[in-house]
Design an enzyme around this catalytic site. Sequence first.
Site, PDB file in Angstrom:
ATOM      1  N   TYR A   1     -11.583   3.054   9.757  1.00  0.00           N
ATOM      2  CA  TYR A   1     -12.763   3.421   8.942  1.00  0.00           C
ATOM      3  C   TYR A   1     -13.145   2.378   7.908  1.00  0.00           C
ATOM      4  O   TYR A   1     -14.071   2.587   7.147  1.00  0.00           O
ATOM      5  CB  TYR A   1     -12.552   4.780   8.265  1.00  0.00           C
ATOM      6  CG  TYR A   1     -11.259   4.951   7.498  1.00  0.00           C
ATOM      7  CD1 TYR A   1     -11.118   4.424   6.224  1.00  0.00           C
ATOM      8  CD2 TYR A   1     -10.184   5.648   8.039  1.00  0.00           C
ATOM      9  CE1 TYR A   1      -9.923   4.579   5.523  1.00  0.00           C
ATOM     10  CE2 TYR A   1      -8.999   5.804   7.355  1.00  0.00           C
ATOM     11  CZ  TYR A   1      -8.878   5.267   6.089  1.00  0.00           C
ATOM     12  OH  TYR A   1      -7.704   5.412   5.403  1.00  0.00           O
ATOM     13  N   LYS A   2     -12.428   1.245   7.858  1.00  0.00           N
ATOM     14  CA  LYS A   2     -12.786   0.198   6.896  1.00  0.00           C
ATOM     15  C   LYS A   2     -13.754  -0.781   7.574  1.00  0.00           C
ATOM     16  O   LYS A   2     -14.872  -0.401   7.887  1.00  0.00           O
ATOM     17  CB  LYS A   2     -11.516  -0.444   6.355  1.00  0.00           C
ATOM     18  CG  LYS A   2     -10.730   0.569   5.493  1.00  0.00           C
ATOM     19  CD  LYS A   2      -9.354   0.109   5.086  1.00  0.00           C
ATOM     20  CE  LYS A   2      -8.707   1.185   4.203  1.00  0.00           C
ATOM     21  NZ  LYS A   2      -7.260   1.030   4.109  1.00  0.00           N
TER      22      LYS A   2
ATOM     23  N   PHE B   1       0.857  -1.188   0.000  1.00  0.00           N
ATOM     24  CA  PHE B   1       0.000   0.000   0.000  1.00  0.00           C
ATOM     25  C   PHE B   1       0.899   1.247   0.000  1.00  0.00           C
ATOM     26  O   PHE B   1       1.871   1.309   0.751  1.00  0.00           O
ATOM     27  CB  PHE B   1      -0.918  -0.018   1.221  1.00  0.00           C
ATOM     28  CG  PHE B   1      -1.997   1.019   1.160  1.00  0.00           C
ATOM     29  CD1 PHE B   1      -3.128   0.820   0.382  1.00  0.00           C
ATOM     30  CD2 PHE B   1      -1.880   2.206   1.854  1.00  0.00           C
ATOM     31  CE1 PHE B   1      -4.125   1.777   0.314  1.00  0.00           C
ATOM     32  CE2 PHE B   1      -2.877   3.178   1.786  1.00  0.00           C
ATOM     33  CZ  PHE B   1      -3.998   2.955   1.009  1.00  0.00           C
TER      34      PHE B   1
ATOM     35  N   ARG C   1     -12.502  -4.110  -7.950  1.00  0.00           N
ATOM     36  CA  ARG C   1     -12.370  -4.713  -6.619  1.00  0.00           C
ATOM     37  C   ARG C   1     -13.694  -4.626  -5.872  1.00  0.00           C
ATOM     38  O   ARG C   1     -14.305  -3.560  -5.803  1.00  0.00           O
ATOM     39  CB  ARG C   1     -11.280  -3.956  -5.850  1.00  0.00           C
ATOM     40  CG  ARG C   1     -10.945  -4.548  -4.507  1.00  0.00           C
ATOM     41  CD  ARG C   1      -9.893  -3.730  -3.790  1.00  0.00           C
ATOM     42  NE  ARG C   1     -10.435  -2.476  -3.283  1.00  0.00           N
ATOM     43  CZ  ARG C   1      -9.848  -1.711  -2.369  1.00  0.00           C
ATOM     44  NH1 ARG C   1      -8.669  -2.042  -1.883  1.00  0.00           N
ATOM     45  NH2 ARG C   1     -10.411  -0.588  -1.960  1.00  0.00           N
TER      46      ARG C   1
ATOM     47  N   ASP D   1       0.585  -4.437   8.762  1.00  0.00           N
ATOM     48  CA  ASP D   1      -0.525  -3.501   8.537  1.00  0.00           C
ATOM     49  C   ASP D   1      -1.797  -4.335   8.379  1.00  0.00           C
ATOM     50  O   ASP D   1      -1.922  -5.126   7.441  1.00  0.00           O
ATOM     51  CB  ASP D   1      -0.253  -2.662   7.287  1.00  0.00           C
ATOM     52  CG  ASP D   1      -1.272  -1.537   7.129  1.00  0.00           C
ATOM     53  OD1 ASP D   1      -2.424  -1.719   7.574  1.00  0.00           O
ATOM     54  OD2 ASP D   1      -0.914  -0.491   6.540  1.00  0.00           O
TER      55      ASP D   1
HETATM   56  C1  LIG Z   1      -6.469   2.113   4.071  1.00  0.00           C
HETATM   57  C2  LIG Z   1      -5.060   1.799   4.360  1.00  0.00           C
HETATM   58  C3  LIG Z   1      -4.238   2.710   5.020  1.00  0.00           C
HETATM   59  C4  LIG Z   1      -4.772   4.063   5.366  1.00  0.00           C
HETATM   60  O1  LIG Z   1      -3.867   4.931   5.923  1.00  0.00           O
HETATM   61  P1  LIG Z   1      -4.386   6.377   6.384  1.00  0.00           P
HETATM   62  O2  LIG Z   1      -3.283   6.928   7.164  1.00  0.00           O
HETATM   63  O3  LIG Z   1      -5.654   6.166   7.164  1.00  0.00           O
HETATM   64  O4  LIG Z   1      -4.705   7.165   5.167  1.00  0.00           O
HETATM   65  C5  LIG Z   1      -2.943   2.326   5.307  1.00  0.00           C
HETATM   66  N1  LIG Z   1      -2.479   1.105   4.945  1.00  0.00           N
HETATM   67  C6  LIG Z   1      -3.257   0.215   4.300  1.00  0.00           C
HETATM   68  C7  LIG Z   1      -2.714  -1.128   3.926  1.00  0.00           C
HETATM   69  C8  LIG Z   1      -4.559   0.536   3.979  1.00  0.00           C
HETATM   70  O5  LIG Z   1      -5.318  -0.343   3.322  1.00  0.00           O
END
Ligand SMILES: *Cc1c(COP(=O)(O)O)cnc(C)c1O
Length: 407
Positions: free
Chosen positions: A219-220, A124, A366, A194
């Site tokens: 938030y997911k 990511f 997706r 992560d």
């Molecule tokens: C959604 C997501 C993030 C989000 O990071 P933010 O700091 O909230 O923008 C980080 N890592 C992964 C793997 C994600 O899927």
Amino acid sequence: MTLDEARALDAADPLRGVRQRFALPAGLIYLDGNSLGALPKATPAALARVVEGEWGGDLIAGWNAHGWIDAAKRVGARVAPLIGARDDEVLVADSTSVNLFKLLAAACMANPERTTILSEPGNFPTDLYMAQGVAGMLAGRRVRTVAFDDLIAAIDEDVAVVLLTHVHYKTGHKRDMAAITAAAHAQGALVLWDLSHSVGAVAVDLNGCSADLAVGCGYKYLNGGPGAPAFLYVAQALQERLRSPLSGWFGHAAPFEFGDEYAPAPGIARFQCGTPPILGIAALEAGIATFDGVDTRALFAKAQALCDLYIALVEARCEGFVLASPRDAARRGSHVSFAHPEAYAICQALIARRVVGDFRAPDVLRMGFTPLYTRFEDVWRAVDTLVDVMRRRAWDDPAYRVRATVT
Ligand SMILES: *Cc1c(COP(=O)(O)O)cnc(C)c1O
């Protein structure tokens, strides 16, 4: 599988009542809870209670009277059972990006003789970007990326920390946390996981894997609302060895003594930085409460079944889509990607027909299957809509080629 058969699966689903906990727009098939979870029905009242009752009514007294001062640890402890952690190993704080920074830098500083942060290309973006920021700040450090298949072999005595996303955001590949953690430990390296695409959708057992460090998104699948605070995990055995590079006063051992010298708090609290966002944490707490009383084994099994059904229906009814996710549910998270050269326009055409998934560059369609509120019927109808979009070439419309800022 027919629509009636999909409905029969819903009727037999022991979790079917949980959907009632969410305020989903009528007629919308929402397959993007892995980007932004749906609104829990309890959230507006929970927020109103904190805003009007606690903040409005008690002002500064709220810090003690309403437990705001402990909110980061209290809500962290509510995340803990979803990720196989102890209550005192998880803290709600900052964003995932900032938590990545804190834990990567802490891991590097604790291993000054090791120069490498090891990750995979295509991780990511924020994970790689934050690693680059940490390496740029600490003299002599570098980020090395190695294709996943060669990653374990690349862990050597120069690696301070391995940074991986447990469930890959694009492909849905789920990494073998126990095996990778063991391989890193054999070389004296730490691993930072992560969990953004895992927590709340797949089984995670940090303690069972002897995991060192983790971060994840609020938030997911946790339904904390846009920009919700994130969480971090530090194994108890590591907590006293690591120091946060963001040595703010909320991570101090005695913040309200207002001394001049920083002294880290004992335990997980040292990874706080500044004043916690109480409104955001209140919404996150309501989001996590949607898991209350839910049998997570049944929940995660349902997630796999939803994904399996989607794959089977797309492959049976649509042509030209290439599965970009693992077929084996044991190696997959709770989203499924298919590659198609027109994925962007197809995604827009689906959204116009109230089937919401997302597009990931360059060519991936997706779909995320949040097991708390997605029905088998939704999966069936989503694919039926996709079949119609393809048959009519509905995607072949200039309006569906215009790229918005957020995809
Ligand atoms: C959604 C997501 C993030 C989000 O990071 P933010 O700091 O909230 O923008 C980080 N890592 C992964 C793997 C994600 O899927």
